[in-house]
Scaffold this motif. Structure first.
Motif, PDB file in Angstrom:
ATOM      1  N   ALA A  11      40.734  46.996  29.625  1.00  0.00           N
ATOM      2  CA  ALA A  11      40.595  46.314  28.295  1.00  0.00           C
ATOM      3  C   ALA A  11      42.116  45.965  27.762  1.00  0.00           C
ATOM      4  CB  ALA A  11      39.714  47.052  27.493  1.00  0.00           C
ATOM      5  N   SER A  12      43.168  46.681  28.267  1.00  0.00           N
ATOM      6  CA  SER A  12      44.183  46.218  27.359  1.00  0.00           C
ATOM      7  C   SER A  12      44.470  46.549  25.775  1.00  0.00           C
ATOM      8  CB  SER A  12      44.767  44.888  27.569  1.00  0.00           C
ATOM      9  OG  SER A  12      44.856  44.429  29.249  1.00  0.00           O
ATOM     10  N   ARG A  13      43.804  47.767  25.416  1.00  0.00           N
ATOM     11  CA  ARG A  13      43.507  48.060  24.347  1.00  0.00           C
ATOM     12  C   ARG A  13      44.908  48.272  23.522  1.00  0.00           C
ATOM     13  NH1 ARG A  13      39.135  50.394  26.740  1.00  0.00           N
ATOM     14  NH2 ARG A  13      37.187  49.848  26.093  1.00  0.00           N
ATOM     15  N   ARG A  14      45.843  49.095  24.134  1.00  0.00           N
ATOM     16  CA  ARG A  14      47.258  49.572  23.559  1.00  0.00           C
ATOM     17  C   ARG A  14      47.846  48.153  23.598  1.00  0.00           C
ATOM     18  NH1 ARG A  14      49.660  54.162  26.721  1.00  0.00           N
ATOM     19  NH2 ARG A  14      51.332  53.823  25.164  1.00  0.00           N
ATOM     20  N   PHE A  15      47.609  47.237  24.547  1.00  0.00           N
ATOM     21  CA  PHE A  15      48.636  46.036  24.202  1.00  0.00           C
ATOM     22  C   PHE A  15      48.358  44.860  23.228  1.00  0.00           C
ATOM     23  CE2 PHE A  15      50.230  42.020  25.855  1.00  0.00           C
ATOM     24  CZ  PHE A  15      51.871  42.461  26.648  1.00  0.00           C
ATOM     25  N   GLY A  16      46.800  44.955  22.787  1.00  0.00           N
ATOM     26  CA  GLY A  16      46.332  44.086  21.734  1.00  0.00           C
ATOM     27  C   GLY A  16      45.618  42.830  22.435  1.00  0.00           C
ATOM     28  N   SER A  17      46.105  42.515  23.597  1.00  0.00           N
ATOM     29  CA  SER A  17      45.541  41.308  24.332  1.00  0.00           C
ATOM     30  C   SER A  17      45.425  41.513  26.045  1.00  0.00           C
ATOM     31  CB  SER A  17      46.381  39.924  23.713  1.00  0.00           C
ATOM     32  OG  SER A  17      47.461  40.170  24.319  1.00  0.00           O
ATOM     33  N   ASP A  18      45.036  40.438  26.690  1.00  0.00           N
ATOM     34  CA  ASP A  18      44.817  40.623  27.965  1.00  0.00           C
ATOM     35  C   ASP A  18      46.430  40.872  28.684  1.00  0.00           C
ATOM     36  OD1 ASP A  18      44.704  40.976  30.830  1.00  0.00           O
ATOM     37  OD2 ASP A  18      42.874  39.629  30.580  1.00  0.00           O
ATOM     38  N   LYS A  19      46.846  42.026  28.802  1.00  0.00           N
ATOM     39  CA  LYS A  19      48.256  41.945  29.321  1.00  0.00           C
ATOM     40  C   LYS A  19      48.614  41.524  30.508  1.00  0.00           C
ATOM     41  CE  LYS A  19      47.400  46.776  30.937  1.00  0.00           C
ATOM     42  NZ  LYS A  19      47.776  48.302  30.968  1.00  0.00           N
ATOM     43  N   LEU A  29      52.081  38.264  34.120  1.00  0.00           N
ATOM     44  CA  LEU A  29      52.171  39.823  34.816  1.00  0.00           C
ATOM     45  C   LEU A  29      51.419  40.098  36.013  1.00  0.00           C
ATOM     46  CD1 LEU A  29      53.412  42.593  34.063  1.00  0.00           C
ATOM     47  CD2 LEU A  29      51.383  43.103  32.839  1.00  0.00           C
ATOM     48  N   LEU A  30      50.208  39.758  35.945  1.00  0.00           N
ATOM     49  CA  LEU A  30      49.303  39.812  37.184  1.00  0.00           C
ATOM     50  C   LEU A  30      49.993  39.190  38.512  1.00  0.00           C
ATOM     51  CD1 LEU A  30      46.675  41.003  38.658  1.00  0.00           C
ATOM     52  CD2 LEU A  30      45.748  38.882  38.137  1.00  0.00           C
ATOM     53  N   ALA A  31      50.691  38.047  38.143  1.00  0.00           N
ATOM     54  CA  ALA A  31      51.230  37.299  39.505  1.00  0.00           C
ATOM     55  C   ALA A  31      52.224  38.064  40.306  1.00  0.00           C
ATOM     56  CB  ALA A  31      51.617  35.800  39.077  1.00  0.00           C
ATOM     57  N   VAL A  50      41.669  43.277  47.781  1.00  0.00           N
ATOM     58  CA  VAL A  50      40.354  43.253  46.667  1.00  0.00           C
ATOM     59  C   VAL A  50      41.027  43.489  45.287  1.00  0.00           C
ATOM     60  CG1 VAL A  50      38.449  44.203  46.025  1.00  0.00           C
ATOM     61  CG2 VAL A  50      38.746  43.972  48.363  1.00  0.00           C
ATOM     62  N   LEU A  51      40.649  42.415  44.341  1.00  0.00           N
ATOM     63  CA  LEU A  51      40.978  42.635  43.261  1.00  0.00           C
ATOM     64  C   LEU A  51      39.988  42.878  42.307  1.00  0.00           C
ATOM     65  CD1 LEU A  51      43.190  42.018  41.090  1.00  0.00           C
ATOM     66  CD2 LEU A  51      42.368  39.589  40.870  1.00  0.00           C
ATOM     67  N   VAL A  52      39.910  44.089  41.774  1.00  0.00           N
ATOM     68  CA  VAL A  52      38.659  44.346  40.808  1.00  0.00           C
ATOM     69  C   VAL A  52      39.224  43.976  39.276  1.00  0.00           C
ATOM     70  CG1 VAL A  52      37.304  46.261  40.055  1.00  0.00           C
ATOM     71  CG2 VAL A  52      38.441  46.429  42.350  1.00  0.00           C
ATOM     72  N   LEU A  53      38.032  43.117  38.894  1.00  0.00           N
ATOM     73  CA  LEU A  53      38.231  42.634  37.592  1.00  0.00           C
ATOM     74  C   LEU A  53      37.001  42.844  36.637  1.00  0.00           C
ATOM     75  CD1 LEU A  53      39.321  38.703  38.425  1.00  0.00           C
ATOM     76  CD2 LEU A  53      40.830  40.672  37.727  1.00  0.00           C
ATOM     77  N   GLU A  58      37.400  35.308  33.637  1.00  0.00           N
ATOM     78  CA  GLU A  58      37.678  33.987  34.644  1.00  0.00           C
ATOM     79  C   GLU A  58      39.226  33.755  34.672  1.00  0.00           C
ATOM     80  OE1 GLU A  58      35.340  31.040  33.372  1.00  0.00           O
ATOM     81  OE2 GLU A  58      33.469  32.045  34.032  1.00  0.00           O
ATOM     82  N   ALA A  59      39.930  33.923  33.603  1.00  0.00           N
ATOM     83  CA  ALA A  59      41.510  33.547  33.516  1.00  0.00           C
ATOM     84  C   ALA A  59      42.078  34.406  34.532  1.00  0.00           C
ATOM     85  CB  ALA A  59      41.887  33.972  32.213  1.00  0.00           C
ATOM     86  N   LEU A  60      41.799  35.578  34.566  1.00  0.00           N
ATOM     87  CA  LEU A  60      42.697  36.291  35.631  1.00  0.00           C
ATOM     88  C   LEU A  60      42.233  36.025  37.235  1.00  0.00           C
ATOM     89  CD1 LEU A  60      42.857  39.995  34.264  1.00  0.00           C
ATOM     90  CD2 LEU A  60      44.522  38.316  34.200  1.00  0.00           C
ATOM     91  N   ALA A  61      40.787  35.665  37.371  1.00  0.00           N
ATOM     92  CA  ALA A  61      40.480  35.154  38.676  1.00  0.00           C
ATOM     93  C   ALA A  61      41.245  33.663  38.939  1.00  0.00           C
ATOM     94  CB  ALA A  61      38.929  34.605  38.655  1.00  0.00           C
ATOM     95  N   GLU A  62      41.407  32.834  37.915  1.00  0.00           N
ATOM     96  CA  GLU A  62      42.263  31.702  38.013  1.00  0.00           C
ATOM     97  C   GLU A  62      43.573  32.097  38.548  1.00  0.00           C
ATOM     98  OE1 GLU A  62      43.469  27.596  35.836  1.00  0.00           O
ATOM     99  OE2 GLU A  62      41.961  28.834  35.188  1.00  0.00           O
ATOM    100  N   ILE A  63      44.201  33.086  38.034  1.00  0.00           N
ATOM    101  CA  ILE A  63      45.673  33.646  38.174  1.00  0.00           C
ATOM    102  C   ILE A  63      45.860  34.043  39.773  1.00  0.00           C
ATOM    103  CG2 ILE A  63      47.558  35.186  37.701  1.00  0.00           C
ATOM    104  CD1 ILE A  63      46.722  34.931  34.503  1.00  0.00           C
ATOM    105  N   ALA A  64      44.727  34.495  40.123  1.00  0.00           N
ATOM    106  CA  ALA A  64      44.631  35.349  41.572  1.00  0.00           C
ATOM    107  C   ALA A  64      44.215  34.218  42.364  1.00  0.00           C
ATOM    108  CB  ALA A  64      43.652  36.278  41.551  1.00  0.00           C
ATOM    109  N   ALA A  65      43.793  33.027  42.116  1.00  0.00           N
ATOM    110  CA  ALA A  65      43.351  32.339  43.246  1.00  0.00           C
ATOM    111  C   ALA A  65      44.253  31.776  44.355  1.00  0.00           C
ATOM    112  CB  ALA A  65      42.749  30.968  42.451  1.00  0.00           C
ATOM    113  N   PRO A  66      45.660  31.681  44.005  1.00  0.00           N
ATOM    114  CA  PRO A  66      46.608  31.096  44.976  1.00  0.00           C
ATOM    115  C   PRO A  66      46.851  32.324  45.793  1.00  0.00           C
ATOM    116  CG  PRO A  66      47.116  30.553  42.894  1.00  0.00           C
ATOM    117  CD  PRO A  66      46.116  31.392  42.571  1.00  0.00           C
TER     118      PRO A  66
END
Length: 203
Positions: A11-19, A29-31, A50-53, A58-66
């Protein structure tokens, strides 16, 4: 053949948004983490990933697509690293993946300095008979090193992994079965915006 299980449902709670969407050197970062996993696949250290989301990310799934990873939406992202790990292993265990997974390399998605050579070293240790293997980084000897390789025969122990420490307590109790690779450098995780800024400034 080992497969990577990349844990990215936090949940990226300490970051304050999706880190994992945060920009590092001009890219999410995920890329960076998935690029290292892809390099290990190209070097034939891994059969796939395998990427566990979190189920609705959907935003991370889009980053992971390539990167051609298999997406495993977690039905319970609130269960922490332990729950994500169990879900990722179940995807490998019960899903039809080719080549079949004989081991899992558990990767934390918020570690963008992951070195494909470390993955290769873990896989070589597995080929030599290790059932659990992890690195110990020369510049961070007091911090348990990631990624962690688990032979398929060890996957049933993931039911004991819970919360945000994931496999930590379990690996501590199985210390005599863990093969430790001494490696250079470090592999820091990103928990806060300050961590991200420090990494961008230092490298």
């Amino acid at each position: 053949m080992p497969w990577a299980v990349v844990l990215a449902a936090g949940a990226s709670r300490r970051f304050g948004s999706d880190k994992l969407q945060a920009s590092l050197w001009g890219r999410p970062l995920l890329a960076h983490t998935l690029e290292a996993v892809t390099a290990a696949r190209r070097a034939q250290s891994l059969g796939g990933a395998v990427l566990v989301l979190a189920g609705d990310n959907e935003a991370l799934a889009e980053i992971a697509a390539p990167f051609g990873v298999l997406i495993a939406p977690s039905p319970d992202p609130g269960s922490g690293l332990g729950g994500s790990l169990r879900h990722g292993l179940a995807r490998l265990d019960h899903g039809s993946v080719e080549p079949p997974a004989g081991a899992a390399v558990v990767v934390l998605a918020d570690q963008p300095l992951l070195d494909p050579e470390i993955v290769r070293g873990l896989v070589e240790a597995w080929k030599a008979g290790a059932v659990i293997a992890r690195p110990r980084y020369r510049d961070a000897t007091d911090t348990p090193g990631h990624p962690v390789l688990l032979d398929r025969s060890m996957w049933h122990l993931a039911v004991q992994a819970s919360g945000e420490r994931g496999l930590g307590p379990l690996l501590d109790s199985l210390r005599d079965r863990v093969t430790v690779l001494e490696v250079p450098g470090t592999n820091p995780g990103i928990d806060t915006p300050e961590d991200l800024a420090r990494l961008e400034d230092d490298t």
